[in-house]
Scaffold this active site. Structure first.
Site, PDB file in Angstrom:
ATOM      1  N   HIS A 201      -1.823  -0.005  -1.017  1.00  0.00           N
ATOM      2  CA  HIS A 201      -2.352  -0.931  -0.497  1.00  0.00           C
ATOM      3  C   HIS A 201      -3.260  -0.306   0.602  1.00  0.00           C
ATOM      4  CE1 HIS A 201      -2.239  -4.770   2.021  1.00  0.00           C
ATOM      5  NE2 HIS A 201      -2.953  -5.164   0.757  1.00  0.00           N
ATOM      6  N   HIS A 425      -8.572 -11.144   6.868  1.00  0.00           N
ATOM      7  CA  HIS A 425      -7.752 -10.301   6.001  1.00  0.00           C
ATOM      8  C   HIS A 425      -7.438  -9.031   6.613  1.00  0.00           C
ATOM      9  CE1 HIS A 425      -7.287  -7.602   2.250  1.00  0.00           C
ATOM     10  NE2 HIS A 425      -6.693  -8.519   1.890  1.00  0.00           N
TER      11      HIS A 425
END
Length: 533
Positions: A201, A425
């Site tokens: 990630h 985000h």
């Protein structure tokens, strides 16, 4: 509206599989199935084919979904004056004006241009030729659109060597190889994911210029929709010159970055390990807080995850003995939520909060914890509409097991940066003084969402920290900026991404859940959301 349904269905396929496996999975992986091809056609149309409304921001029809679906109303339209255009900063000027923090939000299409000038930057501006002659680069990320990425590089840099560091267990690995096959300058580097249901990630860039090395740590996937109308966070280092010694920063940035890279255990990163060692990082004033998959024990237990944050705050947060600091609220803001346990004390307010509230004193404080996560209304009224919820993959299966979480939740609101409608985000964690939120004790921007997979969970009587995913972020501590505290309301204010204090959910507010149906009201494009049909 079938386009919406197809996208939502693709998002929950992974969730359905997770139910069959009956095991915890970081909810960020739900988004892994989205590709450029799976984004609904109406989104592409809105992104690339909208006309500019001749009335610009003064248009009275901006609340009409049909009108806004066809027309954009940016301040940079034909009505913008030459004077306003002249105010625009070059990429180099943007970075110069961001000192000393060097922290940016991504530029957002559709807001007033001046809000895209100060402490805001685009991917093209980050990669601009104005910064120097790029010789090679590396891109660490979770999702890639290779064609989009190459278009962001200046044409003269597109044939330079590029290393793509990605997760090795993604379903679309074949797709990534196919995307890269026409480009011999691109090398793929898969990251090992030894613990099930972890993700790669991390979102980071290495940019090597003839004049030195730049590190960029951010929160955006390398896909077009992440850089257009979302709120993302970006930290950009100075260009660090080459040196004959191993000059380090006062924050041990070089050591911590090399410790992180070492965890990949791959020859493909050896060039970058050597390059990092050869450059002078003494101008960097932020700390690295990273996560790497594994069960970390002994001397390594404090190197990664929330224990690294705990140790860094304990060692460097030099605050005077003031009671107001003990009760200073802690804010967490994120775009995904993992499985946190049957009650708040299972992990969130016990293990995780213990790290977040760490001061350099032995105080036994119990600060209030406020969590910011978009409501359904935040998503519905966003620039993207319901499709923005595809990047907020909190699912019903997880949410039903932790209904207690709603007591901590606060709305997304960023009016002072004109980004209330730019779906977040970005992921941030911070601590503010409780005197009307006038000052900031510390600030972290990171790829890590609110999950055990990202931050780690203690095992074996607290002698082992188990982490599933790769994550990275940077921590701002006042001491490293020769300050005792970061001000929030003066000329040297820290560029906070959202409005403070956060607004608590009202009784009618619900957290966005990706696999629920939303048909009561159309979104900002006149669409509904139904993942089941």
């Amino acid at each position: 509206m079938t386009t919406n349904k197809r996208t939502a269905s693709s998002l929950i396929n992974d969730d359905i599989e997770a139910k069959k496996l009956k095991t915890e999975i970081d909810s960020t992986s739900l988004i892994s199935t989205i590709s450029k091809e799976s984004i609904p056609s109406f989104v592409d149309d809105n992104i690339t084919k909208k006309k500019i409304c001749e009335y610009g921001e003064k248009c009275y029809r901006q609340k009409n979904p049909k009108h806004t679906a066809e027309y954009d109303h940016p301040s940079t339209s034909a009505s913008t004056s030459a004077k306003d255009v002249n105010k625009r900063l070059t990429p180099v000027e943007k970075i110069e004006q961001s000192e000393p923090y060097r922290f940016f939000l991504s530029t957002v299409h559709g807001i007033q241009d001046n809000y895209n000038q100060t402490n805001a930057i685009s991917l093209k501006e980050i990669l601009s030729v104005e910064h120097g002659q790029l010789t090679r680069s590396a891109q660490f990320n979770y999702m890639f659109d290779i064609e989009f990425l190459l278009e962001q590089y200046p044409s003269e840099f597109r044939l330079k060597p590029l290393l793509i560091v990605h997760g090795d267990s993604r379903d679309d690995n074949h797709s990534l190889k196919t995307q890269c096959s026409p480009y011999p300058q691109i090398e793929l580097c898969p990251a090992r994911l030894d613990i099930p249901f972890g993700t790669h990630h991390t979102k980071m860039m290495f940019l090597l210029y003839e004049t030195g090395l730049r590190i960029v740590i951010h929160t955006a996937n390398l896909i077009s929709q992440d850089w257009r109308q979302k709120t993302q966070g970006i930290w950009i280092s100075p260009i660090c010159p080459k040196t004959n010694d191993t000059r380090e920063s006062k924050t041990n940035f070089k050591k911590d970055l090399l410790d992180y890279i070492e965890q990949y255990r791959t020859r493909q990163l050896q060039f970058w390990q050597k390059t990092i060692n050869e450059h002078d990082f003494s101008s960097i004033n932020v700390h690295i807080i990273s996560s790497t998959p594994g069960r970390h024990t002994g001397a390594n237990i404090n190197k990664f995850g929330h224990l690294k944050l705990r140790q860094t705050l304990k060692n460097y947060l030099n605050l005077e003995n003031n009671e107001q600091y003990y009760s200073a609220p802690i804010i967490g803001q994120f775009s995904s939520i993992g499985s946190l346990g049957p009650n708040a004390n299972s992990w969130l307010t016990k293990e995780f909060l213990t790290s977040l509230k760490q001061l350099n004193t032995n105080s036994f404080d119990s600060p209030e914890l406020k969590l910011i996560y978009p409501t359904v209304e935040n998503v519905r009224t966003s620039f993207e509409g319901y499709i923005a919820g595809g990047s907020l993959p909190y699912n019903m299966q997880t949410a039903m097991k932790q209904t207690w979480l709603i007591n901590y939740l606060h709305r997304w609101k960023a009016d002072h940066r004109q980004r209330s409608r730019a779906s977040p985000h970005i992921k941030t964690y911070l601590r503010v003084t409780n005197d009307q939120y006038k000052n900031l004790l510390w600030f972290l921007v990171t790829s890590a969402n609110l999950s055990k997979a990202a931050w780690g969970v203690l095992e074996k009587n607290n002698t082992q920290l188990m982490i599933r995913s790769y994550e990275i972020g940077v921590l701002f501590i006042p001491k490293q900026f020769s300050q005792t505290i970061f001000p929030l309301f003066d000329s040297s204010s820290f560029p906070i991404p959202y409005d403070l204090p956060p607004v608590k959910y009202e009784s009618t507010d619900k957290p966005w859940i990706v696999d629920m149906t939303y048909k009561n009201q159309p979104d900002s494009h006149g669409n509904m959301w139904d993942p089941h049909d």
